[in-house]
Every structure is written in structure tokens, then in C-alpha cells.
Scaffold this motif. Structure first.
Motif, PDB file in Angstrom:
ATOM      1  N   GLY A  95     -11.095   4.093  -5.942  1.00 25.52           N
ATOM      2  CA  GLY A  95     -10.327   3.153  -7.518  1.00 25.52           C
ATOM      3  C   GLY A  95      -8.415   3.119  -6.492  1.00 25.52           C
ATOM      4  O   GLY A  95      -8.292   2.388  -7.623  1.00 25.52           O
ATOM      5  N   ALA A  96      -8.490   4.039  -6.272  1.00 21.80           N
ATOM      6  CA  ALA A  96      -6.679   4.157  -5.631  1.00 21.80           C
ATOM      7  C   ALA A  96      -6.538   2.148  -4.770  1.00 21.80           C
ATOM      8  O   ALA A  96      -7.860   1.993  -4.582  1.00 21.80           O
ATOM      9  CB  ALA A  96      -6.510   4.627  -4.732  1.00 21.80           C
ATOM     10  N   HIS A  97      -5.215   1.956  -5.296  1.00 18.09           N
ATOM     11  CA  HIS A  97      -5.185   0.881  -5.142  1.00 18.09           C
ATOM     12  C   HIS A  97      -3.826   0.764  -3.812  1.00 18.09           C
ATOM     13  O   HIS A  97      -2.890   1.795  -4.040  1.00 18.09           O
ATOM     14  CB  HIS A  97      -4.555   0.042  -5.755  1.00 18.09           C
ATOM     15  CG  HIS A  97      -5.392   0.103  -7.311  1.00 18.09           C
ATOM     16  ND1 HIS A  97      -5.751  -1.182  -7.294  1.00 18.09           N
ATOM     17  CD2 HIS A  97      -5.068   0.645  -8.442  1.00 18.09           C
ATOM     18  CE1 HIS A  97      -6.932  -1.403  -8.818  1.00 18.09           C
ATOM     19  NE2 HIS A  97      -6.101  -0.382  -9.381  1.00 18.09           N
ATOM     20  N   VAL A  98      -4.693  -0.466  -2.863  1.00 17.27           N
ATOM     21  CA  VAL A  98      -3.290  -0.206  -1.802  1.00 17.27           C
ATOM     22  C   VAL A  98      -3.303  -1.497  -1.304  1.00 17.27           C
ATOM     23  O   VAL A  98      -3.576  -2.910  -1.105  1.00 17.27           O
ATOM     24  CB  VAL A  98      -4.505   0.088  -0.266  1.00 17.27           C
ATOM     25  CG1 VAL A  98      -3.050  -0.066   0.975  1.00 17.27           C
ATOM     26  CG2 VAL A  98      -5.340   1.158  -0.575  1.00 17.27           C
ATOM     27  N   PHE A  99      -1.839  -1.917  -1.850  1.00 14.73           N
ATOM     28  CA  PHE A  99      -1.118  -3.123  -1.797  1.00 14.73           C
ATOM     29  C   PHE A  99      -0.011  -3.085  -0.925  1.00 14.73           C
ATOM     30  O   PHE A  99       0.857  -1.683  -0.872  1.00 14.73           O
ATOM     31  CB  PHE A  99      -0.394  -3.186  -3.348  1.00 14.73           C
ATOM     32  CG  PHE A  99       0.180  -3.913  -3.673  1.00 14.73           C
ATOM     33  CD1 PHE A  99      -0.203  -6.119  -3.718  1.00 14.73           C
ATOM     34  CD2 PHE A  99       1.489  -4.445  -4.069  1.00 14.73           C
ATOM     35  CE1 PHE A  99       0.265  -6.721  -4.295  1.00 14.73           C
ATOM     36  CE2 PHE A  99       2.133  -6.305  -4.054  1.00 14.73           C
ATOM     37  CZ  PHE A  99       1.241  -7.122  -4.470  1.00 14.73           C
ATOM     38  N   HIS A 143       4.749  -3.622   7.850  1.00 14.65           N
ATOM     39  CA  HIS A 143       4.059  -4.069   6.484  1.00 14.65           C
ATOM     40  C   HIS A 143       4.679  -3.015   5.863  1.00 14.65           C
ATOM     41  O   HIS A 143       4.295  -1.611   6.063  1.00 14.65           O
ATOM     42  CB  HIS A 143       2.434  -4.543   6.545  1.00 14.65           C
ATOM     43  CG  HIS A 143       2.196  -5.328   7.206  1.00 14.65           C
ATOM     44  ND1 HIS A 143       2.593  -7.040   6.627  1.00 14.65           N
ATOM     45  CD2 HIS A 143       1.819  -5.727   8.760  1.00 14.65           C
ATOM     46  CE1 HIS A 143       1.481  -7.913   7.873  1.00 14.65           C
ATOM     47  NE2 HIS A 143       1.795  -6.957   8.979  1.00 14.65           N
ATOM     48  N   ILE A 144       5.125  -3.166   4.948  1.00 20.57           N
ATOM     49  CA  ILE A 144       4.759  -1.709   3.863  1.00 20.57           C
ATOM     50  C   ILE A 144       3.946  -1.589   3.036  1.00 20.57           C
ATOM     51  O   ILE A 144       3.168  -2.806   2.392  1.00 20.57           O
ATOM     52  CB  ILE A 144       6.287  -2.498   2.384  1.00 20.57           C
ATOM     53  CG1 ILE A 144       7.719  -2.271   3.531  1.00 20.57           C
ATOM     54  CG2 ILE A 144       6.161  -1.185   1.624  1.00 20.57           C
ATOM     55  CD1 ILE A 144       8.835  -2.807   2.369  1.00 20.57           C
ATOM     56  N   ILE A 145       3.427  -0.654   3.054  1.00 22.87           N
ATOM     57  CA  ILE A 145       1.967  -0.280   2.504  1.00 22.87           C
ATOM     58  C   ILE A 145       2.207   0.708   1.659  1.00 22.87           C
ATOM     59  O   ILE A 145       2.759   1.331   1.982  1.00 22.87           O
ATOM     60  CB  ILE A 145       0.933   0.885   3.417  1.00 22.87           C
ATOM     61  CG1 ILE A 145       1.392  -0.410   4.564  1.00 22.87           C
ATOM     62  CG2 ILE A 145      -0.653   0.326   2.635  1.00 22.87           C
ATOM     63  CD1 ILE A 145       0.522  -1.659   4.566  1.00 22.87           C
ATOM     64  N   ARG A 146       1.920   0.602   0.013  1.00 15.24           N
ATOM     65  CA  ARG A 146       2.194   0.741  -1.114  1.00 15.24           C
ATOM     66  C   ARG A 146       0.671   1.757  -1.802  1.00 15.24           C
ATOM     67  O   ARG A 146      -0.123   0.220  -1.867  1.00 15.24           O
ATOM     68  CB  ARG A 146       2.993   0.436  -2.560  1.00 15.24           C
ATOM     69  CG  ARG A 146       4.104  -0.415  -1.652  1.00 15.24           C
ATOM     70  CD  ARG A 146       4.921  -0.200  -2.746  1.00 15.24           C
ATOM     71  NE  ARG A 146       6.262  -1.168  -2.990  1.00 15.24           N
ATOM     72  CZ  ARG A 146       6.670  -1.930  -3.235  1.00 15.24           C
ATOM     73  NH1 ARG A 146       6.622  -2.839  -4.131  1.00 15.24           N
ATOM     74  NH2 ARG A 146       8.422  -2.292  -3.101  1.00 15.24           N
ATOM     75  N   TYR A 159      -1.268   9.729 -10.071  1.00 10.95           N
ATOM     76  CA  TYR A 159      -0.552  10.310  -8.743  1.00 10.95           C
ATOM     77  C   TYR A 159       0.966   9.633  -8.407  1.00 10.95           C
ATOM     78  O   TYR A 159       1.320   8.742  -9.688  1.00 10.95           O
ATOM     79  CB  TYR A 159      -0.929   9.653  -7.475  1.00 10.95           C
ATOM     80  CG  TYR A 159      -2.538  10.738  -7.780  1.00 10.95           C
ATOM     81  CD1 TYR A 159      -2.622  11.933  -6.314  1.00 10.95           C
ATOM     82  CD2 TYR A 159      -3.604  10.554  -8.408  1.00 10.95           C
ATOM     83  CE1 TYR A 159      -3.841  12.788  -6.105  1.00 10.95           C
ATOM     84  CE2 TYR A 159      -4.976  11.408  -7.994  1.00 10.95           C
ATOM     85  CZ  TYR A 159      -4.713  12.466  -7.270  1.00 10.95           C
ATOM     86  OH  TYR A 159      -6.022  13.135  -7.669  1.00 10.95           O
ATOM     87  N   LYS A 160       2.066   9.793  -7.973  1.00  8.51           N
ATOM     88  CA  LYS A 160       3.616   9.911  -7.657  1.00  8.51           C
ATOM     89  C   LYS A 160       3.041   8.491  -6.271  1.00  8.51           C
ATOM     90  O   LYS A 160       2.006   8.247  -5.315  1.00  8.51           O
ATOM     91  CB  LYS A 160       4.109  10.203  -7.027  1.00  8.51           C
ATOM     92  CG  LYS A 160       4.252  11.767  -8.053  1.00  8.51           C
ATOM     93  CD  LYS A 160       5.677  12.787  -7.435  1.00  8.51           C
ATOM     94  CE  LYS A 160       6.161  13.197  -8.077  1.00  8.51           C
ATOM     95  NZ  LYS A 160       6.963  14.212  -7.467  1.00  8.51           N
ATOM     96  N   GLU A 161       3.311   7.447  -6.530  1.00  6.22           N
ATOM     97  CA  GLU A 161       3.282   5.931  -5.543  1.00  6.22           C
ATOM     98  C   GLU A 161       3.645   6.477  -4.837  1.00  6.22           C
ATOM     99  O   GLU A 161       4.285   6.942  -4.064  1.00  6.22           O
ATOM    100  CB  GLU A 161       4.254   4.518  -5.907  1.00  6.22           C
ATOM    101  CG  GLU A 161       4.090   3.782  -5.015  1.00  6.22           C
ATOM    102  CD  GLU A 161       5.016   2.598  -5.115  1.00  6.22           C
ATOM    103  OE1 GLU A 161       6.123   2.288  -4.316  1.00  6.22           O
ATOM    104  OE2 GLU A 161       4.769   2.474  -6.830  1.00  6.22           O
ATOM    105  N   LYS A 162       3.076   6.530  -3.192  1.00  4.13           N
ATOM    106  CA  LYS A 162       3.404   6.764  -1.398  1.00  4.13           C
ATOM    107  C   LYS A 162       3.320   5.779  -1.141  1.00  4.13           C
ATOM    108  O   LYS A 162       2.856   4.381  -0.580  1.00  4.13           O
ATOM    109  CB  LYS A 162       2.311   7.372  -0.851  1.00  4.13           C
ATOM    110  CG  LYS A 162       2.003   8.040   0.538  1.00  4.13           C
ATOM    111  CD  LYS A 162       1.086   7.930   0.769  1.00  4.13           C
ATOM    112  CE  LYS A 162       1.304   8.659   2.008  1.00  4.13           C
ATOM    113  NZ  LYS A 162       2.208   9.744   1.995  1.00  4.13           N
ATOM    114  N   GLU A 163       4.364   5.068   0.291  1.00  5.96           N
ATOM    115  CA  GLU A 163       4.791   3.879   0.327  1.00  5.96           C
ATOM    116  C   GLU A 163       5.410   4.518   1.538  1.00  5.96           C
ATOM    117  O   GLU A 163       5.959   4.906   2.238  1.00  5.96           O
ATOM    118  CB  GLU A 163       6.231   3.326  -0.440  1.00  5.96           C
ATOM    119  CG  GLU A 163       6.921   2.015   0.838  1.00  5.96           C
ATOM    120  CD  GLU A 163       7.778   1.853  -0.476  1.00  5.96           C
ATOM    121  OE1 GLU A 163       9.248   1.353   0.617  1.00  5.96           O
ATOM    122  OE2 GLU A 163       8.219   0.726  -1.604  1.00  5.96           O
ATOM    123  N   VAL A 164       4.628   3.510   2.747  1.00  5.04           N
ATOM    124  CA  VAL A 164       4.406   3.810   3.895  1.00  5.04           C
ATOM    125  C   VAL A 164       4.931   2.341   4.753  1.00  5.04           C
ATOM    126  O   VAL A 164       4.421   1.554   4.812  1.00  5.04           O
ATOM    127  CB  VAL A 164       3.442   3.984   4.984  1.00  5.04           C
ATOM    128  CG1 VAL A 164       3.405   4.645   6.513  1.00  5.04           C
ATOM    129  CG2 VAL A 164       2.827   5.822   3.948  1.00  5.04           C
TER     130      VAL A 164
END
Length: 782
Positions: free
Chosen positions: A47-51, A76-79, A85-90
Motif C-alpha cells: 500500500g505504499a505510494h510511488v508518485f 524523473h523524481i520518484i517519491r 514513514y518519512k517521505e523518500k525522494e530519489v
């Protein structure tokens, strides 16, 4: 099946197979896939969101934490985001198919978790789907402090409970048997302990829960009203952890850790009540009674390599209620018992190119019954009655997910279930008359299903189109039925959308119970020549709006559902006759029921705040449900058993500090219909069954005309609780206190007819069950 169903089937199939070709562009696209997991324990996060902000697209991880998405070539920025959980941005430069796993860090303070990147309900094509964070479920106030998943979902719109404190689910006008409840893909046929007052599921062992009540994806089937999909936790692969809880009526424990660090983990969790142990010393030696339940969860998670995992999980639960009575020369024992056993073996595999496959082998069993034993100790003779009924399943299941085209996710799979029914098996040993009788009835059937789904999201449009083919074989007869499913949505803006859905469902097994008492005597039986499969069609419309500033989600939905071949009991039906006047061989369960139609429609409102110092939800439902049977109520329609016009729930959780938390729940429901007699007369009865003159030679006879002709009193209740935690040198200590029914409302549990001793008139009497009930529990985490 009518012409409209055929058109919907053809449209859904066309969208599944060919819709992708209409949107595939010329720009090179590549696949990004991987697993989202906890950075410390290594446990997957479903159920984690990949945006992806620049394309305004996103996906949600499946039950194994896996995601796959097609993106155009370039940077691309992948969030990645998930509640707690803390948001993770790659930032990634995509020029080929790429595997990227995302370990996420648990947030220490909930208010630090960013929510701006989370894919809201408005941006998903799904509707009628409720997902609650386990942190909200475990912190919600409950009866006697027991963490109860079923009770929490009764507080959501479109979902109603049974009588006071019980755990049934009546979803959008459907019956309690029309809910598909699965734990790690294994079917749960009875989800309750203690006659429904507590659910089977120990919240400490659960990772994720979602409830689907409309807009069913094609991957689900077999029931008409809802699907509750529950996933057990995998266990920590890095560190050993444990938790012990001591409550008023039960104790629980959970232990987890690595069997081989970074590769294999285990999880053990169990509960047991001790009411029987507490009351037994205070009962006289010749009269004993007791009740207990226990449940036990176990799971092993083995990482074969980076692309394959093996899961073995099991659940075992048992309930027992018994009484013993002794007198000179004689001993008597009787009781009720029911138990569940579930075993799941799953292999999850991620292949190159973002293709994901899950193969599952399942075992599920539910068994219930009662016994009576009378022993003449002087003559060494005994009479024993042992009755049981049950169902046992063996299931093979395959599910696949892949994204061959941009903006599209395909799912396809199938399953086969071998059902073994034991309807009303019994054994009677009567040494007083030197007689013995037994019956070992069994029915064997096969249920199958195959499905395909195509989920699309691009620009303002999104949809999920699917087709399921359901199959059933029993007694030399076969049933095949296509089940079209379609959901579509349109973005009115970045944070709001309109949605619509259509679902057609079939149900090939029926649940029957004894109408003369509220006993756990569930009787599951397959379709037959006289009892065809149940079916339903449901249309839903919805509006979804995300209030980013206040971290709120607003959902408004309406639905209309019709069902065919639903069951009810004929007047005076009873399934348990063993005496000479009513020989069991003459009683056929099909003769006790009749089939008809039902209709339900309603409006649902949900305002939900998932996290923050103050979180919770406000839910309201207006609904109406009617049933109609040719042989009942003179063929006229009447309200369904739990037809409540208004249903309101307010749940608030407040985190005063990291150590102190408060929770409150207030519910209000209008009454539901029951059947009461319209007339009472007296009949002369000079002799009893033993041909002796009775003390009272006149008996009262109640006459019934219309079913569900009386509405019970409105119901409302306030529950409050508080949690106080303190870090210790080794672990954490938590005290939990609560008040169930805080203002002592005497809500109705049941009604019966009684005689007023002053006026000698028959009156309707309300029976209540739970006054204000305090609770306290101690929890130690280490």
C-alpha cells in the motif's frame, strides 16, 4: 444474463486487451520496478505510494511491497510515501529498464511525515475501497481493551454491525455470509470469538487490512457484498523483538526476529482468555462451567534471492464453552466448540522487466458443533450425542502483475478450490437402550476462477477494466458465469475526481444457521438443483476530494445493488432434530430455506485524517435494504434484518505527547427491524409429554404475520481510552485504560415477549447486555 451484461463484458474485455495500444506513444518508455520495505526490519510495505510529479502518475505497491511502472526516457523524481514513514525522494535518469528498491525510514514523530506526495484516493481509479493504517486500528477504543479489526471497520460508512458488541459485517445491505475474508489469501469462514464479541485477528500480527465494498477488481470473487483482505506481518529480519500484553479477560504475546539475519525471519503471536480459570475456583464442585478461546499466528519469511521470497504462514484458533453437572449416581457434560485452521504457502517472484508472479497453496478449515454426555456411574452406562458440521478447502492460486505499455498495469491470474463440506454429521451412543447411530455426510465440489485486469492512468482519465470467469462443479452439474467489472474516474482538478463503477458477482456457497437460537452452528453448503447460485449487480458513483492543507480526504459515494437467489428460512425452520418424532433422515436442509431477491441503495460520507497529532474520521451512511420472497410475508417485500436508515460514527485519536495518547469513539444508529407477534392466545394443555398433569394447564401461543414488523430502539454509545507509555532500559512499558459505553447507555441487545405480573398482559421486553465497562491492560515491549 441480459443484453446489458453482455455489452459490459465485451467493453471490459476490449479495454483489457486492446485499450493499451490507443495510448502508446512514440517516445521511448522504460520500466521502473522494485520493492518498498522498512529500512530496519526489511519487512515489505504493502500500500505504499510511488508518485512521479513530472508525469503526475503513480502506483501503489501490492501485498508484497512490489511496484512496477512505465515511464518515458529521461530524468524523473520518484517519491515514496506511506503513513508513519518519512517521505523518500530519489532522482533517477531512466534510459533502460531499471530495478530500484526503496528502504523507508520509520518516522519518530507522526507530525514530521510529509503528505504532499502521497497519492490520494482522488488519484486512484478504485472506489468503495477502505484502507486504514494499523496505527489507527490499534489505537481505536474497543470493548475491554481488545484490539479488534472487525469492530473498527464497523465504524466505516456502508458497513454495519450486528447486535450490541457482536462482530458481524453487513455491507451495503448484504448478509454476514456474503463477505469474503482472507488472511494471507486463505479464506476465513468464521471470523469471531466469544459468539461474535471479539474477532479472530490479533492486531499485533497484522500488517495491512483493506475492505472492498463496491467497485470490485476482477482479482476478487466468490462473494456478493465485500472483500476484507488481511496480510500478516513478515517478521523482523534484523533484530529480535517482542511484546506481552495482560488484559482483564485475556493475555497476548508476540515474538519476531531473524532465523538467519537478512535472509529468514519468523513471527509468532498468540492470545488466550482465562475466564474459565478465574471463575472455576468459585463454583461448587458438582457444578462447573467455563469458556475460553485462543488463537495462534505463525509465519516464516525466507529471502531466496533479491527476486524471490518464500512465505509460510498459519493461523489456528479454538473456542470452547462447556458445563458439567454431577449428582449422586449421574454425571452430565455438554458444550459448544468451534475452531479455524489456515495454512498458506506462497512463492513471490519478481522477474526481469518488472513482471511479478505469486503462486500460492492454501488450506482452510472451519468446524463447529456441540456435544452432550450423560453417564450413569452406578450402572456404568452412558448416552453421548456428538454433532458437528464444517468445511475444508484446498486451494491453488496464481497472480501476475506486469506493465507492458506506458500508463497501463495488467493483472491476470486464476485459482481452483476443492471444497469438502460436512453438513450435519453426528454420532449417538445410547447404552441405556443399547442403540448406536451415526451419520458421516460429505459433499465434494470444485470452484474455479480466472481473471484479467487493465488499469490505466494518464492525464485526467483513469480506469480499471476487468473480466472474471467464475466456475463451479457439484453433483454432476457445472456452472460458468462471466463477471464484468469496470471502474472509471475523471480528475476535476489535481486533488478531486469523479468516479463510477459497475460490478457483477456470483456466490456459489450458502450459509445456513439454526433459527431457534444464536448458537455457533453455522452450516456451509454448496449450490444445488433447488438452490441456485447467488448473484448481484452493483452500480456506484463517487466524488473524492483531498484537502492538502489540513491533510484530510473527503469521500462521498452512492450505490444501488440488486441480488438474486438470496436465502432466508421458512417459518419454523430448524436443522437439529434427533428424536423419534422427527427422525433426522426426514429432515433435508433444502426444505428449510427459500430463495428470493434483495435490493439496497444508499449514500455514504467519509471525512478521514490518517495521521498527525489529531487523526481519525467522521462517517455517515443513509441506506435502505429490502428483501422479497414468494413464500414469506405473503410475497411482499420487507426490510432486511439489519436495515438501518442512519448510521453515524466519529473516531478521534489525540497524541498529547510521545508518551500519552487519547482516543474516543461515538456511534449513533437508528434501530433495525425485528419480528414480534401481532397476537397472543391461550391454549388448554392438561397433560405434559409424560402424561402428567401440569401445574399450568394453559400455555401461551404467539401468532406472527409480517416479518421484521418492528424497529428496535435507536443505539448510541461513547467509548474513551488513554495510553501511557514509558521508555525503559530494555524496551517500553505501556498502560492502557478505557471505558466502554462511558455514559452507561442501556442499548438493546435483544427483545422478547413477557407477561406483566401486575396487568397480566403480554409486553415487549428489551434486554440489554453491556453497561459502562472499565478496562485496563499492561503492555511490555522489548
Amino acid at each position: 444474463m441480459g443484453n446489458k451484461h453482455i455489452l459490459i463484458i465485451l467493453f471490459s474485455l476490449w479495454q483489457c486487451l486492446f485499450g493499451a495500444n490507443l495510448v502508446a506513444g512514440q517516445t521511448p518508455h522504460y520500466r521502473l520496478s522494485g520493492f518498498v520495505k522498512d529500512s530496519l526490519s526489511g519487512e515489505s510495505i504493502p500500500g505504499a505510494h510511488v508518485f512521479i510529479p513530472n508525469t503526475q502518475t503513480g502506483v501503489v505497491t501490492n501485498n508484497y511491497g512490489f511496484y512496477s511502472i512505465m515511464l518515458p526516457e529521461g530524468e524523473h523524481i520518484i517519491r515514496f510515501s506511506f503513513v508513519g514513514y518519512k517521505e523518500k525522494e530519489v532522482v533517477i535518469s531512466l534510459d533502460s529498464n531499471t530495478r530500484m528498491d526503496a528502504p523507508m525510514v520509520l518516522s519518530i514523530e507522526l507530525e514530521t511525515v510529509e503528505v504532499t506526495a502521497r497519492q490520494s484516493v482522488a488519484k486512484s481509479p478504485y472506489m468503495g475501497m477502505i484502507e486504514l493504517p494499523m496505527s489507527q486500528i490499534t489505537s481505536t477504543s474497543s470493548l475491554l481493551g481488545e484490539r479488534d479489526i472487525m469492530k473498527v471497520f464497523q465504524l466505516m460508512p456502508g458497513v454495519q454491525g450486528g447486535s450490541e458488541g457482536t462482530g458481524g459485517l453487513f455491507v451495503r445491505g448484504g448478509g454476514n455470509d456474503q463477505n469474503l475474508i482472507i488472511l494471507d489469501d486463505a479464506i476465513v469462514y468464521n471470523a469471531n470469538h466469544l459468539f461474535g464479541f471479539f474477532s479472530l485477528f490479533n492486531g499485533d500480527a497484522i500488517k495491512d487490512v483493506k475492505l472492498v465494498k463496491g467497485g470490485f477488481p476482477a482479482r476478487y470473487g466468490g462473494r456478493l457484498s465485500s472483500v476484507m483482505d488481511i496480510t500478516m506481518r513478515d517478521g523482523d529480519m534484523q533484530n529480535y523483538k517482542g511484546e506481552i500484553g495482560l488484559g482483564i479477560i485475556s493475555s497476548r504475546f508476540t515474538a519476531e526476529g531473524p532465523l538467519k539475519k537478512g535472509q529468514t525471519s519468523f513471527l509468532l503471536s498468540g492470545r488466550r482468555t482465562y475466564l474459565d480459570q478465574l471463575i472455576t475456583p468459585f463454583l461448587p464442585e458438582e457444578e462447573k462451567m467455563g469458556y475460553y478461546f485462543y488463537d495462534f499466528n505463525a509465519k516464516v519469511n525466507h529471502k531466496i534471492n533479491d527476486n524471490q521470497r518464500l512465505y509460510v504462514s498459519g493461523f489456528f484458533g479454538d473456542d470452547s464453552f462447556y458445563t458439567r453437572y454431577s449428582e449422586p449416581g449421574e454425571q452430565n457434560r455438554n458444550g459448544l466448540r468451534w475452531n479455524n485452521a489456515l495454512v498458506s504457502l506462497r512463492m513471490a517472484s519478481a522477474f526481469p522487466g518488472g513482471f511479478f508472479m505469486n503462486n500460492t497453496l492454501l488450506f482452510s478449515q472451519y468446524k463447529t458443533g456441540f456435544f452432550y454426555e450423560r453417564i450413569n456411574t452406578r450402572e456404568d452406562q452412558k448416552y453421548i450425542l456428538d454433532y458437528y458440521t464444517g468445511i475444508r478447502d484446498y486451494t491453488l492460486k496464481t497472480d501476475m502483475v506486469f506493465s507492458p505499455f506506458p500508463f497501463h498495469t495488467f493483472r491476470l491470474g486464476g485459482l481452483g478450490i476443492y471444497h469438502h463440506f460436512s453438513p450435519g454429521s453426528f454420532e449417538i451412543t445410547n447404552e441405556f437402550a443399547n442403540e448406536q447411530e451415526n451419520k458421516r455426510a460429505s459433499i465434494h465440489t470444485f470452484e474455479g476462477g480466472a481473471y484479467i485486469e487493465n488499469e490505466f492512468q494518464k492525464g485526467k482519465w483513469m480506469y480499471n477494466a476487468g473480466l472474471r470467469l467464475s466456475m463451479y462443479h457439484t453433483s454432476g452439474r457445472g456452472y460458468v458465469s462471466p463477471e464484468p467489472r469496470f471502474m472509471a474516474g475523471y480528475h476535476l482538478s489535481d486533488n478531486q475526481s469523479l468516479k463510477a463503477s459497475y460490478s457483477y458477482m456470483n456466490q456459489y456457497i450458502h450459509l445456513l444457521s439454526n433459527t431457534s437460537g444464536a448458537l455457533p452452528t453455522d452450516l456451509w453448503l454448496p449450490v444445488s438443483g433447488n438452490l441456485p447460485a447467488q448473484s448481484s449487480s452493483q452500480i456506484s458513483l463517487g466524488w473524492h476530494y483531498g484537502l492538502k492543507k489540513h491533510q484530510l480526504e473527503l469521500t462521498v459515494e452512492s450505490f444501488y445493488k440488486t441480488s438474486d437467489n438470496v436465502l432466508t428460512y421458512r417459518d419454523g425452520a430448524n436443522f437439529f432434530f434427533f428424536d423419534d418424532q422427527n427422525p433426522e433422515a426426514d429432515i433435508e436442509w433444502e426444505d428449510n430455506v427459500t430463495v428470493g431477491q434483495s435490493q439496497a441503495y444508499g449514500f455514504e460520507f467519509l471525512l478521514h485524517k490518517r495521521k498527525g497529532k489529531v487523526n481519525g474520521w467522521l462517517a455517515y451512511t443513509w441506506s435502505k435494504a429490502d428483501v422479497q420472497f414468494e413464500e414469506i410475508n405473503q410475497g411482499e417485500s420487507y426490510p432486511a434484518n439489519f436495515d438501518r436508515r442512519h448510521d453515524f460514527a466519529l473516531v478521534l485519536n489525540y497524541e498529547l505527547s510521545q508518551r500519552i495518547q487519547f482516543s474516543m469513539t461515538w456511534v449513533y444508529m437508528t434501530g433495525h427491524p425485528i419480528t414480534i407477534p401481532y397476537h397472543t392466545s391461550y391454549s388448554f394443555k392438561p397433560w405434559d409429554f409424560d402424561a402428567h398433569a401440569g401445574l399450568n394447564q394453559f400455555v401461551q401461543v404467539d401468532y406472527f404475520q409480517n416479518r421484521n414488523n418492528f424497529q428496535t430502539q435507536n443505539y448510541h454509545r461513547l467509548d474513551i481510552s488513554a495510553s501511557f507509555s514509558k521508555p525503559l532500559k530494555y524496551g517500553t512499558r505501556i498502560w492502557e485504560i478505557g471505558l466502554y459505553n462511558a455514559y452507561n447507555r442501556m442499548n438493546p441487545f435483544s427483545y422478547d415477549m413477557a407477561t406483566d405480573f401486575v396487568t397480566k398482559k403480554r409486553v415487549l421486553r428489551k434486554n440489554t447486555l453491556f453497561p459502562i465497562i472499565p478496562s485496563i491492560s499492561y503492555v511490555r515491549k522489548f
